[in-house]
Design a protein around this motif. Structure first.
Motif, PDB file in Angstrom:
ATOM      1  N   SER A  23       0.836  -1.207   0.000  1.00  0.00           N
ATOM      2  CA  SER A  23       0.000   0.000   0.000  1.00  0.00           C
ATOM      3  C   SER A  23       0.867   1.250   0.000  1.00  0.00           C
ATOM      4  CB  SER A  23      -0.935   0.011   1.205  1.00  0.00           C
ATOM      5  OG  SER A  23      -1.850  -1.049   1.133  1.00  0.00           O
ATOM      6  N   LEU A  27       0.829   4.005  -2.948  1.00  0.00           N
ATOM      7  CA  LEU A  27       0.522   5.408  -2.684  1.00  0.00           C
ATOM      8  C   LEU A  27       1.687   6.331  -3.066  1.00  0.00           C
ATOM      9  CD1 LEU A  27      -1.370   5.004   0.695  1.00  0.00           C
ATOM     10  CD2 LEU A  27      -2.353   5.786  -1.481  1.00  0.00           C
ATOM     11  N   ILE A  32      -3.498   7.774  -6.215  1.00  0.00           N
ATOM     12  CA  ILE A  32      -4.947   7.670  -6.265  1.00  0.00           C
ATOM     13  C   ILE A  32      -5.474   8.719  -7.238  1.00  0.00           C
ATOM     14  CG2 ILE A  32      -7.065   7.888  -4.911  1.00  0.00           C
ATOM     15  CD1 ILE A  32      -5.419   7.127  -2.465  1.00  0.00           C
ATOM     16  N   PHE A  77      -8.961   7.658   3.001  1.00  0.00           N
ATOM     17  CA  PHE A  77      -8.302   8.234   1.825  1.00  0.00           C
ATOM     18  C   PHE A  77      -9.275   8.772   0.796  1.00  0.00           C
ATOM     19  CE2 PHE A  77      -9.060   3.861   0.642  1.00  0.00           C
ATOM     20  CZ  PHE A  77      -9.430   3.938  -0.699  1.00  0.00           C
ATOM     21  N   LEU A  87      -8.382   2.587   4.425  1.00  0.00           N
ATOM     22  CA  LEU A  87      -7.367   1.572   4.188  1.00  0.00           C
ATOM     23  C   LEU A  87      -6.975   0.945   5.518  1.00  0.00           C
ATOM     24  CD1 LEU A  87      -5.192   0.293   2.248  1.00  0.00           C
ATOM     25  CD2 LEU A  87      -3.703   2.172   2.999  1.00  0.00           C
ATOM     26  N   VAL A  94      -9.314  -2.408   1.561  1.00  0.00           N
ATOM     27  CA  VAL A  94     -10.075  -1.160   1.510  1.00  0.00           C
ATOM     28  C   VAL A  94     -11.485  -1.458   2.018  1.00  0.00           C
ATOM     29  CG1 VAL A  94     -11.040   0.621  -0.008  1.00  0.00           C
ATOM     30  CG2 VAL A  94      -8.726  -0.265  -0.421  1.00  0.00           C
ATOM     31  N   ASP A 110      -7.596  -4.493  -2.077  1.00  0.00           N
ATOM     32  CA  ASP A 110      -6.418  -3.633  -1.915  1.00  0.00           C
ATOM     33  C   ASP A 110      -6.575  -2.374  -2.763  1.00  0.00           C
ATOM     34  OD1 ASP A 110      -5.937  -4.562  -4.544  1.00  0.00           O
ATOM     35  OD2 ASP A 110      -4.389  -5.961  -3.896  1.00  0.00           O
ATOM     36  N   LEU A 111      -5.647  -1.453  -2.610  1.00  0.00           N
ATOM     37  CA  LEU A 111      -5.693  -0.193  -3.376  1.00  0.00           C
ATOM     38  C   LEU A 111      -5.575  -0.403  -4.886  1.00  0.00           C
ATOM     39  CD1 LEU A 111      -3.602   2.181  -1.079  1.00  0.00           C
ATOM     40  CD2 LEU A 111      -6.039   2.380  -1.631  1.00  0.00           C
ATOM     41  N   PHE A 114      -8.940  -1.316  -6.150  1.00  0.00           N
ATOM     42  CA  PHE A 114      -9.834  -0.166  -6.093  1.00  0.00           C
ATOM     43  C   PHE A 114      -9.588   0.766  -7.282  1.00  0.00           C
ATOM     44  CE2 PHE A 114     -10.249   4.312  -4.869  1.00  0.00           C
ATOM     45  CZ  PHE A 114     -11.623   4.377  -4.754  1.00  0.00           C
ATOM     46  N   VAL A 115      -8.351   1.113  -7.514  1.00  0.00           N
ATOM     47  CA  VAL A 115      -8.024   2.023  -8.624  1.00  0.00           C
ATOM     48  C   VAL A 115      -8.331   1.357  -9.962  1.00  0.00           C
ATOM     49  CG1 VAL A 115      -6.139   3.272  -9.764  1.00  0.00           C
ATOM     50  CG2 VAL A 115      -6.380   3.374  -7.282  1.00  0.00           C
TER      51      VAL A 115
END
Length: 178
Positions: A23, A27, A32, A77, A87, A94, A110-111, A114-115
């Motif tokens: 993560s 980031l 994001i 976030f 997070l 997430v 996870d991120l 999500f993205v």
């Protein structure tokens, strides 16, 4: 799909409370998206704002009944219409913190997932955009196609029947009129 100026990344010193290395790397190196869209916004609409959940809400145990004890350290976030996204700083998962329900739920594993979901929505936008041709009637097919792609990326994200992701897919079929 997202250009570098549509992604916000974070310096290492802002991520020291996040133990989940993947993560932190995501980031710092990818970021994001923060472009104007109906699906996602940053906290307070401002880039570069990561806050601990416990700093955002003093009534955690009352507001959401199934929060783990360590959730106060999770990082908020962003938000998806009316709900905060946080997070888990240890696992990288997430979670959605609904404004209108008393229980949180896994939003994405996870991120990156999500993205990726946001990317799929942007990529599919020509098939469901609000400026779409009213004669076209395959909006349900557009939503089914995006949902199938989402399930390939993160099938558990769509297991919860009340997930906001289902609301997003429904919006593709029948957009709300402002």
């Amino acid at each position: 799909m997202f250009s570098p100026n549509e992604l916000i990344t974070f310096p290492a010193e802002e991520l020291t409370d996040i133990a989940h290395e993947q993560s932190v790397d995501f980031l710092r190196q990818v970021g994001i998206p923060f472009r104007d869209n109906p699906w996602f916004d940053l906290p307070d609409g401002s880039p570069g704002c990561l806050k601990k959940l416990g700093e955002c809400y003093k009534d955690l145990g009352i507001r959401w009944t199934n929060l783990p004890e360590e959730a106060g350290n999770w990082v908020v976030f962003g938000m998806i219409p009316y709900d905060d996204l946080a997070l888990d700083v240890v696992t990288g998962a997430v979670y959605c913190l609904p404004d209108d329900r008393s229980e949180i739920y896994l939003f994405n594993k996870d991120l990156p997932s999500f993205v990726h979901f946001l990317y799929l929505l942007e990529k599919g936008k020509p098939d469901y955009d609000a400026d779409r041709d009213e004669e076209q009637e395959d909006w349900e097919e557009a939503a089914r196609h995006i949902e199938a792609q989402m399930r390939e990326v993160d099938p558990k994200a769509l297991e919860f029947s009340d997930s906001r992701w289902h609301d997003v897919l429904e919006y593709i079929v029948e957009p709300e009129i402002p």
